[in-house]
Motif scaffolding. Sequence first.
Motif, PDB file in Angstrom:
ATOM      1  N   ARG A 168       0.832  -1.198   0.000  1.00 55.72           N
ATOM      2  CA  ARG A 168       0.000   0.000   0.000  1.00 55.72           C
ATOM      3  C   ARG A 168       0.874   1.257   0.000  1.00 55.72           C
ATOM      4  O   ARG A 168       0.547   2.254  -0.645  1.00 55.72           O
ATOM      5  CB  ARG A 168      -0.914   0.008   1.218  1.00 55.72           C
ATOM      6  CG  ARG A 168      -1.756   1.270   1.318  1.00 55.72           C
ATOM      7  CD  ARG A 168      -2.865   1.147   2.314  1.00 55.72           C
ATOM      8  NE  ARG A 168      -3.763   2.280   2.238  1.00 55.72           N
ATOM      9  CZ  ARG A 168      -5.002   2.292   2.703  1.00 55.72           C
ATOM     10  NH1 ARG A 168      -5.501   1.206   3.264  1.00 55.72           N
ATOM     11  NH2 ARG A 168      -5.747   3.362   2.608  1.00 55.72           N
ATOM     12  N   CYS A 186       2.185   1.980  -3.456  1.00 51.93           N
ATOM     13  CA  CYS A 186       1.081   2.462  -4.298  1.00 51.93           C
ATOM     14  C   CYS A 186       0.792   3.931  -3.994  1.00 51.93           C
ATOM     15  O   CYS A 186       0.556   4.736  -4.910  1.00 51.93           O
ATOM     16  CB  CYS A 186      -0.168   1.611  -4.075  1.00 51.93           C
ATOM     17  SG  CYS A 186      -0.092  -0.045  -4.802  1.00 51.93           S
ATOM     18  N   HIS A 245      -7.953   2.582  -9.572  1.00 47.62           N
ATOM     19  CA  HIS A 245      -8.488   1.312 -10.073  1.00 47.62           C
ATOM     20  C   HIS A 245      -7.356   0.389 -10.509  1.00 47.62           C
ATOM     21  O   HIS A 245      -7.367  -0.811 -10.215  1.00 47.62           O
ATOM     22  CB  HIS A 245      -9.434   1.589 -11.247  1.00 47.62           C
ATOM     23  CG  HIS A 245     -10.003   0.349 -11.873  1.00 47.62           C
ATOM     24  ND1 HIS A 245     -10.932  -0.447 -11.244  1.00 47.62           N
ATOM     25  CD2 HIS A 245      -9.755  -0.243 -13.080  1.00 47.62           C
ATOM     26  CE1 HIS A 245     -11.247  -1.462 -12.025  1.00 47.62           C
ATOM     27  NE2 HIS A 245     -10.547  -1.367 -13.143  1.00 47.62           N
ATOM     28  N   ALA A 284      -5.309  -0.915  -7.530  1.00 45.59           N
ATOM     29  CA  ALA A 284      -6.047  -1.904  -6.738  1.00 45.59           C
ATOM     30  C   ALA A 284      -5.701  -3.327  -7.170  1.00 45.59           C
ATOM     31  O   ALA A 284      -5.715  -4.248  -6.356  1.00 45.59           O
ATOM     32  CB  ALA A 284      -7.554  -1.663  -6.862  1.00 45.59           C
ATOM     33  N   TYR A 285      -5.379  -3.505  -8.446  1.00 44.08           N
ATOM     34  CA  TYR A 285      -4.970  -4.824  -8.913  1.00 44.08           C
ATOM     35  C   TYR A 285      -3.663  -5.255  -8.252  1.00 44.08           C
ATOM     36  O   TYR A 285      -3.497  -6.423  -7.881  1.00 44.08           O
ATOM     37  CB  TYR A 285      -4.795  -4.807 -10.433  1.00 44.08           C
ATOM     38  CG  TYR A 285      -6.084  -4.944 -11.207  1.00 44.08           C
ATOM     39  CD1 TYR A 285      -6.673  -6.191 -11.421  1.00 44.08           C
ATOM     40  CD2 TYR A 285      -6.719  -3.824 -11.727  1.00 44.08           C
ATOM     41  CE1 TYR A 285      -7.848  -6.320 -12.125  1.00 44.08           C
ATOM     42  CE2 TYR A 285      -7.904  -3.938 -12.432  1.00 44.08           C
ATOM     43  CZ  TYR A 285      -8.464  -5.186 -12.629  1.00 44.08           C
ATOM     44  OH  TYR A 285      -9.639  -5.305 -13.325  1.00 44.08           O
ATOM     45  N   ARG A 305      -2.469  -4.225  -5.334  1.00 42.16           N
ATOM     46  CA  ARG A 305      -2.701  -4.500  -3.914  1.00 42.16           C
ATOM     47  C   ARG A 305      -3.417  -5.824  -3.707  1.00 42.16           C
ATOM     48  O   ARG A 305      -3.131  -6.559  -2.756  1.00 42.16           O
ATOM     49  CB  ARG A 305      -3.496  -3.361  -3.284  1.00 42.16           C
ATOM     50  CG  ARG A 305      -2.716  -2.056  -3.185  1.00 42.16           C
ATOM     51  CD  ARG A 305      -3.495  -1.001  -2.438  1.00 42.16           C
ATOM     52  NE  ARG A 305      -3.833  -1.454  -1.092  1.00 42.16           N
ATOM     53  CZ  ARG A 305      -4.739  -0.880  -0.306  1.00 42.16           C
ATOM     54  NH1 ARG A 305      -5.390   0.189  -0.749  1.00 42.16           N
ATOM     55  NH2 ARG A 305      -4.974  -1.337   0.893  1.00 42.16           N
ATOM     56  N   SER A 306      -4.360  -6.146  -4.602  1.00 44.16           N
ATOM     57  CA  SER A 306      -5.077  -7.413  -4.458  1.00 44.16           C
ATOM     58  C   SER A 306      -4.166  -8.607  -4.730  1.00 44.16           C
ATOM     59  O   SER A 306      -4.340  -9.682  -4.155  1.00 44.16           O
ATOM     60  CB  SER A 306      -6.288  -7.454  -5.402  1.00 44.16           C
ATOM     61  OG  SER A 306      -5.872  -7.456  -6.758  1.00 44.16           O
ATOM     62  N   ALA A 307      -3.169  -8.420  -5.596  1.00 42.80           N
ATOM     63  CA  ALA A 307      -2.266  -9.515  -5.940  1.00 42.80           C
ATOM     64  C   ALA A 307      -1.139  -9.689  -4.930  1.00 42.80           C
ATOM     65  O   ALA A 307      -0.727 -10.816  -4.637  1.00 42.80           O
ATOM     66  CB  ALA A 307      -1.677  -9.288  -7.337  1.00 42.80           C
ATOM     67  N   SER A 313      -1.216  -7.318   1.760  1.00 44.04           N
ATOM     68  CA  SER A 313      -1.804  -8.084   2.847  1.00 44.04           C
ATOM     69  C   SER A 313      -3.290  -7.788   2.916  1.00 44.04           C
ATOM     70  O   SER A 313      -3.702  -6.644   2.729  1.00 44.04           O
ATOM     71  CB  SER A 313      -1.153  -7.712   4.185  1.00 44.04           C
ATOM     72  OG  SER A 313       0.235  -7.958   4.146  1.00 44.04           O
ATOM     73  N   PRO A 314      -4.129  -8.796   3.197  1.00 40.03           N
ATOM     74  CA  PRO A 314      -5.561  -8.537   3.294  1.00 40.03           C
ATOM     75  C   PRO A 314      -5.870  -7.646   4.483  1.00 40.03           C
ATOM     76  O   PRO A 314      -5.195  -7.722   5.512  1.00 40.03           O
ATOM     77  CB  PRO A 314      -6.158  -9.935   3.479  1.00 40.03           C
ATOM     78  CG  PRO A 314      -5.049 -10.750   4.065  1.00 40.03           C
ATOM     79  CD  PRO A 314      -3.784 -10.193   3.474  1.00 40.03           C
TER      80      PRO A 314
END
Length: 236
Positions: A74, A77, A173, A176-177, A179-181, A184-185
Amino acid sequence: MRDALVAAAFRLFLERGYEQTTVDDIVTLAGVGRRSFFRYFPSKEDVVFPDHERCLADMTAFLAASGTGHEPVRRVCDAARLVLLMYAENPSFSVQRYRLTKQVPGLRAYELSVVWRYERALAEYLRGRFAGRRDGDLQADVIAAAVVAAHNNALRSWLRSDGQGEATATVDHALAYVRSAFGSPPAPSADERPGDPGDPRRGAVERPEDVVVVVSRRGAPLWRVVQEIETTLGRD
């Protein structure tokens, strides 16, 4: 003085073309001497990208100020968004530069070198955060490259639209890809946590159970099966 030189340069680039414009032409139109030009810009290419040095310094300082509480993916990003803000400060200039860069191979090569420096700054931060982790350097380089690729894909889409629309939403947007890949959740919200108000487990975060599938030869000793399970669970 710096802004006047940039304005004079782009006026001439649009009127005559980049290759046909010399530093002498720029300083003449701006009404200054060559020494003044080189005080601000080491070369003609640098006048096309006047804000990247400042932005790179801002990004480096932003990452250096990070704490251990910042989630690394994060954080990089968020650092990439500083580049977006630089472009969004002056959309018309950014669009002009984008069009000019597409037309001049030398400027495209220069831009790639600038992008590489941003990527290195992100990777160096991640290498520090991932130190001691298995394949930490590899993860850092892959994630940094993914952040830059996602950011640039969205940024160029916005520039191709002549700076129309909301650039921030487009870049968010794309990032976000990443971070999702790789990120950490997020921790569950209070509503998602188990138990009722009186439940002592309330506020605890349940961890997903590990499921291990072991393929073994028929007749293999039990100790070898257990050893394989322990080895698998001990991997990063």
